[in-house]
Design an enzyme around this catalytic site. Sequence first.
Site, short mmCIF file in Angstrom:
data_model
loop_
_atom_site.label_atom_id
_atom_site.label_comp_id
_atom_site.label_asym_id
_atom_site.label_seq_id
_atom_site.Cartn_x
_atom_site.Cartn_y
_atom_site.Cartn_z
N GLU A 166 0.84 -1.16 -0.01
CA GLU A 166 -0.07 0.14 0.11
C GLU A 166 0.91 1.21 0.07
O GLU A 166 0.47 2.27 -0.41
CB GLU A 166 -0.98 0.04 1.23
CG GLU A 166 -2.04 -1.29 1.40
CD GLU A 166 -1.59 -2.39 1.95
OE1 GLU A 166 -2.38 -3.07 2.43
OE2 GLU A 166 -0.33 -2.63 2.10
N LYS B 14 24.18 1.07 -0.17
CA LYS B 14 23.70 -0.44 0.55
C LYS B 14 23.62 -0.09 1.98
O LYS B 14 24.78 0.61 2.72
CB LYS B 14 24.30 -1.57 0.09
CG LYS B 14 24.21 -1.99 -1.43
CD LYS B 14 22.58 -2.42 -1.45
CE LYS B 14 22.53 -2.67 -2.98
NZ LYS B 14 23.12 -3.93 -3.42
N HIS C 284 17.71 6.06 -10.94
CA HIS C 284 16.80 6.05 -9.66
C HIS C 284 16.12 7.43 -9.51
O HIS C 284 15.47 7.53 -8.62
CB HIS C 284 17.48 5.53 -8.64
CG HIS C 284 17.97 4.09 -8.67
ND1 HIS C 284 19.28 3.96 -9.17
CD2 HIS C 284 17.57 2.93 -8.55
CE1 HIS C 284 19.35 2.63 -9.36
NE2 HIS C 284 18.52 1.94 -8.91
N TRP D 93 20.26 -12.18 -3.45
CA TRP D 93 19.04 -11.62 -3.45
C TRP D 93 17.86 -12.83 -3.35
O TRP D 93 16.84 -12.38 -3.87
CB TRP D 93 18.78 -10.77 -4.77
CG TRP D 93 19.54 -9.46 -4.52
CD1 TRP D 93 20.29 -8.94 -3.74
CD2 TRP D 93 19.89 -8.45 -5.68
NE1 TRP D 93 20.85 -7.59 -3.91
CE2 TRP D 93 20.48 -7.18 -5.08
CE3 TRP D 93 19.40 -8.32 -7.00
CZ2 TRP D 93 21.00 -6.26 -5.87
CZ3 TRP D 93 19.68 -7.24 -7.75
CH2 TRP D 93 20.52 -6.06 -7.05
N GLU E 195 27.23 -6.96 -1.90
CA GLU E 195 26.42 -6.83 -0.76
C GLU E 195 26.59 -7.71 0.39
O GLU E 195 26.34 -7.37 1.64
CB GLU E 195 25.00 -7.32 -1.35
CG GLU E 195 23.86 -7.02 -0.52
CD GLU E 195 22.56 -7.06 -1.20
OE1 GLU E 195 21.72 -8.13 -1.08
OE2 GLU E 195 22.39 -6.03 -2.12
N ARG F 87 10.78 1.26 -4.43
CA ARG F 87 11.03 -0.14 -5.03
C ARG F 87 11.06 -1.39 -4.15
O ARG F 87 11.68 -1.55 -3.09
CB ARG F 87 12.72 0.14 -5.49
CG ARG F 87 13.22 -1.25 -6.03
CD ARG F 87 12.71 -1.63 -7.43
NE ARG F 87 13.62 -2.64 -8.09
CZ ARG F 87 13.26 -3.68 -8.80
NH1 ARG F 87 11.80 -3.90 -8.63
NH2 ARG F 87 13.79 -4.48 -9.24
N CYS G 188 26.34 -2.60 -8.58
CA CYS G 188 25.58 -1.13 -8.35
C CYS G 188 25.51 -1.09 -7.00
O CYS G 188 25.43 -1.88 -6.24
CB CYS G 188 23.97 -1.00 -9.20
SG CYS G 188 23.03 -2.42 -8.40
N GLU H 182 13.89 -7.07 -21.71
CA GLU H 182 13.71 -7.99 -20.68
C GLU H 182 12.18 -7.71 -20.02
O GLU H 182 12.01 -7.80 -19.33
CB GLU H 182 14.54 -7.45 -19.41
CG GLU H 182 16.18 -7.73 -19.76
CD GLU H 182 17.03 -7.33 -18.67
OE1 GLU H 182 16.36 -7.40 -17.45
OE2 GLU H 182 18.12 -7.46 -18.71
#
Length: 758
Positions: A16, A114, A696, A562, A606, A516, A645, A485
Amino acid sequence: MQTSVIGYPRIGASRELKFAVEKYFKGEIGSEELSRIGADLRSAHWNVQKVHGVDFIPSNDFSFYDHVLDTAVLFNLIPDRYRALELDSLDTYFAMARGYQGPRGDVKPLAMKKWFNTNYHYLVPEIDDTAQIQVAGSKIFDEFEEAKRQQLETKPVLVGAFTLLKLAKFTGGKRVEHVIADIVRAYQDVLNRLGKLGARWIQLDEPYLVTDLTPEDIRLFTEIYRPLLSAKNGVKVLVQTCFGDVRDCYETLQTLPFDGIGLDFVEGTQTLSLLREYGFAEDKTLFAGITNGRNIWTSRYAAALQTIQDIQRYARNVVIGTSCSLLHVPYSVKRETRLSEEYTRHFAFAEEKLRELSELKRILSSVSPFETEWYKRNEERFAGVRCVPDESVRARIAALTERDFTRLPALQERKAIQKNNLNLPLLPTTTIGSFPQTRDVRVNRAAYKKKSISETEYKQFILDKIQQCIRHQEEIGLDVLVHGEFERNDMVEYFGECLEGFIITDNGWVQSYGTRCVKPPIIWGDVRRSRPITIEYAVYANHLTDKPVKGMLTGPVTILNWSFPREDILPKEIAFQIAFAIRDEVLDLEAHGINIIQIDEAALREKLPLRKSDWHEQYLSWAIPAFRLVHSGVKPETQIHTHMCYSQFGDMIREIDAMDADVITFEASRSNLEIVETLRESGFQTNVGPGVYDIHSPRIPDVEELKQAIRRMVRAIGSEGLWVNPDCGLKTRGEAETWASLHNLVQAAAEVRAEFQD
């Protein structure tokens, strides 16, 4: 035994918040409606924790975009370029998050990085010489009072002063030592105001304490907290850590007058040892992170109870809770109605983790804990074999030799071969892979999933979109094209759907940044490729044009990082399983005439351990080889690209070079192209494409801005082997801004290229 939650997911069980904020950006709703939706979500989150008996419920963990940005705004850290826009407070906040381009000006957003070793991204606060650090916002106070009106006592949560200063970017002459007094006064003001409002506890998040700390860092921490804690105004202060252990400052934490210390017993490999060696201060409460806040597997109560029993030998006052914020897991397994109970009985999303804490509390209160129904039911979940090993996959890994990780010939020889074979211009232009996922793309995918259109109709739509995308790329003059894609929902989830060994949820959304959201697949069993994944669409796109078209794949480390990984085998083995699957796809693409293949490792950095001493043994020793395994079998003529990234790469740049790709594209625009100096200083050998503009943000960079970025890169690392590209995929952007930006990118590259020819 009491229970505590560090933080709760905020996007909404049905996303939401994402949809509301995006509507606000489009002007479809106003700030009042957005505020109402936020209030409804906060109330729902508080009440579900209340239902499960959580004793320390967090407030101020909600955010319309990012909690670090919220903290910066609270303390008046709003750079002058955003103030100069003269927007209202909410739009100024969003300008800092996304940038602004309109009648009031043109500004880029704050840098984005990150959040430690997670897939969450935070906005980097800036402290310039004019910054007046003081309490200027009211969000933390408003939300505490909002909860009180609902008869809920909460524990306000705030990024701690030490972590805030360590993450901030100082843009002028000021340094940390110049702002300590101001930051201490500002945090004391927060404590004073919360005390007057009736708060009993405040949680100050200090995850930076689990990183490698220098003596100067520990001195800074002490210089902040000794005076800060001298004026608590009756509010108890919990210093909360997560993502690791506090081996460098454990004794310091014990000596400072904190009322509570939150320690991670899941990822903190030395936390229990520290407790055994140094004990725990009797006048403090230990908030023990027992339930894994970053993965979705059911906790085994036998192990949790053993850990709690060990803790209680050394700490008198113990509260059990989550190891980190539940921001990193989905809302509830109850929403996964399509999945069999055979699977879901093994999962614990955010709400189920609340239930686990509640049941552990009940078990601990029993005189016969191991005889309780909750304990017995939990043990039943771990009886038997969850999944059967795939012996063919495991045999492949067992047969690996050093040759399987080595590509021949060496990089410099491949460069010459590929330059002659591809015949690309100086400063070749390309994109990172994805193009906008417009409404018609999402509608087509949803219709196919609901079986309201046939597979033939679904595929024809994709083929038509690919054709349009190729034509448009040709028209604006890009040198190396992509198919767009349009068949992919997400760069990791898509491969999870196509490989054996993964489970895909319907509603397992988590926040990556801002609006995102991603839906990480669950690695259930051994991974293998049973059919081609990308061949059909890659080959179709390739035959539409005379220009090279990249095959687009996601690398094994990013797929692992991920996803929600299984915990019964080592990450190295999972990575190698995925690497073999992607390797088979790479060789298949090459056999079908695709001579440029991009294998994205966006998440390589990451999961790098937060302590440098652990980098190689625990991670790089298998992560880099996993990528090399993917491409070691291709011909020298085939050019291998990868992309990374939103991370800091300077301290591992040599390891990145050792991946032995032919071209690496980096996110660079939000960090002001800082990486190009690192590339120059390190003697980086791989051809590179530092991103020249930030995808972004909805801003459209003009030609001159892009030319300046390209020239800066050329000055630092030369034009030979330099690529020109955006900094990430274009999936989340609108079509108009995408094509306008790419048109400017191509023009900028052409004009700089011409400067070398004059």
